[in-house]
Design an enzyme around this catalytic site. Structure first.
Site, PDB file in Angstrom:
ATOM      1  N   CYS A 191     -41.506  72.617 103.760  1.00 52.08           N
ATOM      2  CA  CYS A 191     -42.299  73.788 103.361  1.00 52.08           C
ATOM      3  C   CYS A 191     -41.696  74.664 102.269  1.00 52.08           C
ATOM      4  CB  CYS A 191     -42.562  74.643 104.588  1.00 52.08           C
ATOM      5  SG  CYS A 191     -43.540  73.781 105.813  1.00 52.08           S
TER       6      CYS A 191
ATOM      7  N   ALA B 237     -44.566  84.611 102.860  1.00 53.40           N
ATOM      8  CA  ALA B 237     -43.610  84.593 103.983  1.00 53.40           C
ATOM      9  C   ALA B 237     -42.539  83.531 103.729  1.00 53.40           C
ATOM     10  CB  ALA B 237     -44.344  84.316 105.293  1.00 53.40           C
TER      11      ALA B 237
ATOM     12  N   LEU C 202     -44.887  78.282 112.594  1.00 54.40           N
ATOM     13  CA  LEU C 202     -43.848  77.669 113.436  1.00 54.40           C
ATOM     14  C   LEU C 202     -42.743  77.090 112.565  1.00 54.40           C
ATOM     15  CD1 LEU C 202     -43.857  74.285 113.391  1.00 54.40           C
ATOM     16  CD2 LEU C 202     -45.951  74.631 114.651  1.00 54.40           C
ATOM     17  N   ALA C 203     -41.537  77.090 113.099  1.00 55.04           N
ATOM     18  CA  ALA C 203     -40.429  76.415 112.419  1.00 55.04           C
ATOM     19  C   ALA C 203     -40.081  75.187 113.245  1.00 55.04           C
ATOM     20  CB  ALA C 203     -39.232  77.346 112.300  1.00 55.04           C
TER      21      ALA C 203
HETATM   22  N1  LIG Z   1     -44.013  71.069 109.261  1.00 56.15           N
HETATM   23  C1  LIG Z   1     -44.003  72.361 109.497  1.00 56.15           C
HETATM   24  O1  LIG Z   1     -43.088  72.892 110.116  1.00 56.15           O
HETATM   25  C2  LIG Z   1     -45.131  73.239 109.018  1.00 56.15           C
HETATM   26  C3  LIG Z   1     -45.222  74.546 109.494  1.00 56.15           C
HETATM   27  C4  LIG Z   1     -46.274  75.358 109.050  1.00 56.15           C
HETATM   28  C5  LIG Z   1     -47.218  74.855 108.169  1.00 56.15           C
HETATM   29  N2  LIG Z   1     -47.114  73.580 107.710  1.00 56.15           N
HETATM   30  C6  LIG Z   1     -48.180  73.070 106.835  1.00 56.15           C
HETATM   31  O2  LIG Z   1     -49.072  72.313 107.663  1.00 56.15           O
HETATM   32  C7  LIG Z   1     -49.593  71.190 106.959  1.00 56.15           C
HETATM   33  C8  LIG Z   1     -49.283  69.918 107.719  1.00 56.15           C
HETATM   34  O3  LIG Z   1     -47.894  69.753 107.766  1.00 56.15           O
HETATM   35  P1  LIG Z   1     -47.225  68.657 108.714  1.00 56.15           P
HETATM   36  O4  LIG Z   1     -45.770  68.875 108.592  1.00 56.15           O
HETATM   37  O5  LIG Z   1     -47.864  68.683 110.033  1.00 56.15           O
HETATM   38  O6  LIG Z   1     -47.660  67.316 107.956  1.00 56.15           O
HETATM   39  P2  LIG Z   1     -47.557  65.823 108.505  1.00 56.15           P
HETATM   40  O7  LIG Z   1     -47.415  64.959 107.315  1.00 56.15           O
HETATM   41  O8  LIG Z   1     -46.539  65.743 109.593  1.00 56.15           O
HETATM   42  O9  LIG Z   1     -48.979  65.570 109.190  1.00 56.15           O
HETATM   43  C9  LIG Z   1     -50.174  65.475 108.476  1.00 56.15           C
HETATM   44  C10 LIG Z   1     -51.028  64.418 109.164  1.00 56.15           C
HETATM   45  O10 LIG Z   1     -52.337  64.443 108.579  1.00 56.15           O
HETATM   46  C11 LIG Z   1     -52.843  63.116 108.579  1.00 56.15           C
HETATM   47  N3  LIG Z   1     -53.954  63.040 107.618  1.00 56.15           N
HETATM   48  C12 LIG Z   1     -53.922  63.169 106.273  1.00 56.15           C
HETATM   49  N4  LIG Z   1     -55.170  63.089 105.774  1.00 56.15           N
HETATM   50  C13 LIG Z   1     -56.007  62.898 106.827  1.00 56.15           C
HETATM   51  C14 LIG Z   1     -57.420  62.756 106.965  1.00 56.15           C
HETATM   52  N5  LIG Z   1     -58.212  62.808 105.886  1.00 56.15           N
HETATM   53  N6  LIG Z   1     -57.940  62.553 108.182  1.00 56.15           N
HETATM   54  C15 LIG Z   1     -57.132  62.502 109.280  1.00 56.15           C
HETATM   55  N7  LIG Z   1     -55.788  62.652 109.223  1.00 56.15           N
HETATM   56  C16 LIG Z   1     -55.235  62.859 108.004  1.00 56.15           C
HETATM   57  C17 LIG Z   1     -51.640  62.278 108.181  1.00 56.15           C
HETATM   58  O11 LIG Z   1     -51.818  60.926 108.546  1.00 56.15           O
HETATM   59  C18 LIG Z   1     -50.522  62.987 108.972  1.00 56.15           C
HETATM   60  O12 LIG Z   1     -50.320  62.383 110.236  1.00 56.15           O
HETATM   61  C19 LIG Z   1     -48.986  71.269 105.564  1.00 56.15           C
HETATM   62  O13 LIG Z   1     -49.877  71.967 104.725  1.00 56.15           O
HETATM   63  C20 LIG Z   1     -47.722  72.094 105.772  1.00 56.15           C
HETATM   64  O14 LIG Z   1     -47.339  72.784 104.609  1.00 56.15           O
HETATM   65  C21 LIG Z   1     -46.103  72.767 108.131  1.00 56.15           C
HETATM   66  O1  LIG Z   2     -30.111  81.309 107.602  1.00 53.20           O
HETATM   67  C1  LIG Z   2     -30.619  80.228 107.315  1.00 53.20           C
HETATM   68  C2  LIG Z   2     -31.869  79.819 107.813  1.00 53.20           C
HETATM   69  C3  LIG Z   2     -32.381  78.598 107.430  1.00 53.20           C
HETATM   70  N1  LIG Z   2     -31.675  77.789 106.593  1.00 53.20           N
HETATM   71  C4  LIG Z   2     -32.232  76.486 106.186  1.00 53.20           C
HETATM   72  O2  LIG Z   2     -33.554  76.690 105.707  1.00 53.20           O
HETATM   73  C5  LIG Z   2     -34.346  75.554 105.961  1.00 53.20           C
HETATM   74  C6  LIG Z   2     -35.640  75.937 106.666  1.00 53.20           C
HETATM   75  O3  LIG Z   2     -35.343  76.398 107.970  1.00 53.20           O
HETATM   76  P1  LIG Z   2     -36.442  77.007 108.947  1.00 53.20           P
HETATM   77  O4  LIG Z   2     -37.196  78.035 108.233  1.00 53.20           O
HETATM   78  O5  LIG Z   2     -35.766  77.401 110.184  1.00 53.20           O
HETATM   79  O6  LIG Z   2     -37.342  75.725 109.272  1.00 53.20           O
HETATM   80  P2  LIG Z   2     -38.792  75.244 108.808  1.00 53.20           P
HETATM   81  O7  LIG Z   2     -39.275  74.343 109.858  1.00 53.20           O
HETATM   82  O8  LIG Z   2     -38.746  74.760 107.419  1.00 53.20           O
HETATM   83  O9  LIG Z   2     -39.698  76.577 108.892  1.00 53.20           O
HETATM   84  C7  LIG Z   2     -40.104  77.292 107.744  1.00 53.20           C
HETATM   85  O10 LIG Z   2     -41.213  76.677 107.137  1.00 53.20           O
HETATM   86  C8  LIG Z   2     -42.354  76.542 108.014  1.00 53.20           C
HETATM   87  C9  LIG Z   2     -43.398  75.753 107.247  1.00 53.20           C
HETATM   88  O11 LIG Z   2     -44.180  76.546 106.438  1.00 53.20           O
HETATM   89  C10 LIG Z   2     -42.816  77.932 108.423  1.00 53.20           C
HETATM   90  O12 LIG Z   2     -43.954  77.819 109.254  1.00 53.20           O
HETATM   91  C11 LIG Z   2     -41.681  78.656 109.135  1.00 53.20           C
HETATM   92  O13 LIG Z   2     -42.093  79.974 109.462  1.00 53.20           O
HETATM   93  C12 LIG Z   2     -40.474  78.704 108.209  1.00 53.20           C
HETATM   94  O14 LIG Z   2     -39.359  79.275 108.893  1.00 53.20           O
HETATM   95  C13 LIG Z   2     -33.486  74.615 106.794  1.00 53.20           C
HETATM   96  O15 LIG Z   2     -32.929  73.618 105.967  1.00 53.20           O
HETATM   97  C14 LIG Z   2     -32.400  75.522 107.344  1.00 53.20           C
HETATM   98  O16 LIG Z   2     -31.203  74.838 107.602  1.00 53.20           O
HETATM   99  C15 LIG Z   2     -30.443  78.170 106.113  1.00 53.20           C
HETATM  100  O17 LIG Z   2     -29.803  77.448 105.368  1.00 53.20           O
HETATM  101  N2  LIG Z   2     -29.950  79.384 106.496  1.00 53.20           N
END
Ligand SMILES: NC(=O)c1ccc[n+]([C@@H]2O[C@H](COP(=O)([O-])OP(=O)(O)OC[C@H]3O[C@@H](n4cnc5c(N)ncnc54)[C@H](O)[C@@H]3O)[C@@H](O)[C@H]2O)c1
Ligand SMILES: O=c1ccn([C@@H]2O[C@H](COP(=O)(O)OP(=O)(O)O[C@H]3O[C@H](CO)[C@@H](O)[C@H](O)[C@H]3O)[C@@H](O)[C@H]2O)c(=O)[nH]1
EC number: 1.1.1.22
Length: 586
Positions: free
Chosen positions: A391, A338, A278-279
């Protein structure tokens, strides 16, 4: 003790399969909710009828004597095509102990019912109620009403916010999903141990930031939170569990985690990799209609079975052909690759933006022309002030570290360039502003529009705005910041951290504003750092009146109408666009 499940049904509280067996006592045996059917004596027709939820029952709750006789009850495990929670059929919900005897439902119905994609009463626990855990589990709860989803976190304020009207993260559409399921089959709690014990599937969605100290500092993923969560599971679990890596982790983490889990030797664990794609800003859309769902498992029978169970959960709403089942290492690596490819595209177009500025080409025209080649495609071709988010940088650095550890320095160097290009892009933007404002910004006021790393999120992690502000403060400029969603405290925390200053010191340079017009009042320049839609609709005539002349606009996202701005009288710089002749570049 006999389990109170009747019929062919695998109970969520134990792994036994119960077949037409009459227990002497009825317990809820892991089922915490029962539903009563009211005002009907028919047992086999499912809808239409009314369900009345009974009070939530604790685990292994014993009903008072006289014990239930099985002939008085029918449990069914399917409700149309979507299996519901366990149903307790009763003509009168208030008289649950005095139900007239009824014949059991025909055997054939049960056979049909148990062949549903997902077992009735399945329980999911997600450790980590963050940007991934919260939305992902909420969507699972929405799509699978018969599955109970508990999201746990060690942070009490975060859980309190998830249980309030003011959710801890801003994500379009999330409110509605949470409201539809919370208290029904979606629960946010700090009762980590209890939820681990009760769960069949445990997702781990804790943060995995870049290591700050020790071996691999600045590159490797810090798996401390992950390991703590795994150790907790190992310590608490009493029955077999499927443990799912939702966090982004380095390759081979599943193997390490499996060793930690099995170290306790108490029960069986199957570890799956199920990275999230997810983004932010489009999380609900992405979860609702993902490009693919990736599930990695070990190749043994147990691994395949676990992978199938998880695939069955997603199959509630994701077409089967979009659910990819791979080996666990491919799955773990695919997530890092990715993100590296996506970030690489952004860095590539940003590199092109520098060529455009030097040559007079227009980056949007180039992106369009190049992106129309179906082999390349138009997405992720928007030049910007630099990518941010929690990320991209973290995951590329993680990949770089893995390459180095595997003796592949040239490959590591190749991917590292993506991050270096991103740093250069932020610095190019700051330099354009300094040069444009006649080589000094000391004491000058710059309105910064946007602080989040992209639009439609309140998240600021690795936002380009942080580095840009740090550089402005270094140059002793005055900064007026406006962002529609970012919390004030978050901005202070980001800037004190980046500048290594306390809040009072940062406040000598930075003010936070309630809207864009206020931020621009008496400013020498305005810089757009996040592409919020509302910035397109600002009354720029009014802004121009309020700003010091000559008035500059630096569009770090290419979202404004540059022609119009020039007509109003602004000197405009836009990323990768032919340079304004009035802009000083010396
Ligand atoms: N943010 C994104 O868009 C995104 C998308 C895809 C994957 N990811 C990956 O998913 C993971 C989580 O990212 P996030 O953005 O949700 O992080 P986040 O910091 O928003 O959330 C993580 C949560 O885990 C909790 N936590 C930590 N240790 C814990 C424990 N031992 N027991 C219970 N709770 C605990 C923290 O308090 C926090 O609320 C990361 O590895 C990230 O790279 C993030
Ligand atoms: O054409 C583009 C597209 C994105 N961005 C920038 O790139 C960053 C990341 O954007 P985006 O990928 O849309 O958001 P994220 O929530 O960081 O999502 C990425 O990171 C997530 C965490 O791993 C993945 O799950 C998603 O697939 C991946 O898109 C942001 O600062 C955007 O502004 C640009 O500058 N130009």
């Amino acid at each position: 003790m006999a389990c109170g499940i009747w019929g062919r049904y695998t109970c969520s509280g134990c792994t036994e399969r119960h077949r037409d067996r009459a227990p002497t006592k009825l317990t809820t045996h892991g089922l915490t909710r029962l539903y009563a059917r009211s005002n009907s004596t028919k047992t086999d027709t499912i809808p239409p009828f009314k369900f009345i939820p009974l009070p939530t029952l604790p685990h292994n709750h014993f009903f008072p004597s006289p014990p239930f006789s099985l002939s008085e009850y029918s449990y069914i495990s399917q409700f149309k095509s979507r299996p519901p929670s366990l149903l307790l059929l009763s003509p009168s919900p208030s008289k649950i102990l005095h139900i007239p005897p009824r014949p059991p439902s025909p055997q054939k119905d049960y056979r049909k019912m148990v062949s549903t994609p997902c077992q009735d009463g399945l329980k999911i626990c997600c450790i980590g109620a963050g940007y991934v855990g919260g939305p992902t589990m909420s969507v699972i709860a929405l799509k699978c009403p018969e599955i109970t989803v508990n999201i746990v976190d060690i942070s009490e304020p975060r859980i309190a916010a998830w249980n309030s009207d003011n959710l801890p993260i801003y994500e379009p559409g999330l409110d509605k999903v949470v409201k539809a399921c919370r208290g029904r089959n979606l629960f946010f709690t700090t009762q980590v141990d209890q939820c681990i014990k009760e769960a069949d599937i445990i997702f781990v969605a804790v943060n995995t930031p870049t290591k700050k100290v020790g071996i691999g500092a600045g590159r490797a993923a810090d798996l401390t939170y992950w390991e703590l969560a795994a150790r907790r599971i190992a310590q608490v679990a009493e029955t077999p569990k499927i443990v799912v890596e939702k966090s982004t982790v380095p390759i081979k983490t599943a193997e390490a985690i499996s060793a930690v889990l099995h170290g306790a030797g108490k029960t069986q664990f199957s570890v799956l990799s199920n990275p999230e794609f997810l983004a932010e800003g489009t999380a609900i859309e992405d979860l609702d209609a993902p490009d693919r769902v990736l599930i990695g498992s070990t190749l043994c029978e147990e691994g395949s079975k676990a992978s199938q169970t998880l695939a069955d959960v997603y199959a509630h709403w994701v077409p089967r052909e979009k659910i990819l089942q791979t080996n666990v290492w491919s799955s773990e690596l695919s997530k890092l690759v990715a993100n590296s490819f996506l970030a690489q595209r952004v860095s590539s177009i940003n590199a092109v933006s520098a060529i455009c500025e030097a040559s007079g080409a227009d980056v949007d025209e180039v992106a369009r022309a190049v992106g129309m080649d179906t082999r390349i495609g138009p997405k992720f071709m928007k030049a910007s002030v630099g990518f941010g988010g929690s990320c991209f940088q973290k995951d590329i650095l993680n990949l770089v570290y893995l390459c180095e550890s595997m003796g592949l320095p040239e490959v590591a160097h190749y991917f590292h360039q993506v991050v270096q290009m991103n740093d250069l892009q932020k610095e190019r933007f700051v330099s354009r502003i300094i040069h444009g404002l006649f080589n000094t910004i000391t004491g000058k006021k710059i309105a910064l529009l946007g602080f989040a790393f992209k639009k439609d999120t309140g998240d600021t992690r690795e936002s380009a705005a942080i580095e840009i502000c740090r550089r402005f403060i270094e140059e002793k400029a005055q900064i007026a910041i406006y962002d529609p969603k970012v919390e004030e405290e978050q901005i202070w925390s980001d800037l004190t951290g980046a500048c290594q200053m306390d809040k009072i010191e940062v406040q000598k340079y930075v003010t936070l504003c309630p809207d864009a017009i206020t931020a621009c009042d008496n400013a020498h320049a305005m810089a757009v750092v996040t592409e919020w839609d509302e910035f397109k609709d600002i009354n720029y005539n009014k802004v121009f009146e309020k700003m010091i002349k000559p008035s500059f606009v630096f569009d770090g996202r290419n979202v404004l109408d540059h022609e119009l701005l020039r007509k109003i009288g602004f000197i405009v710089y836009a990323i990768g666009k032919p340079l304004d002749p009035k802009l000083s570049t010396a």
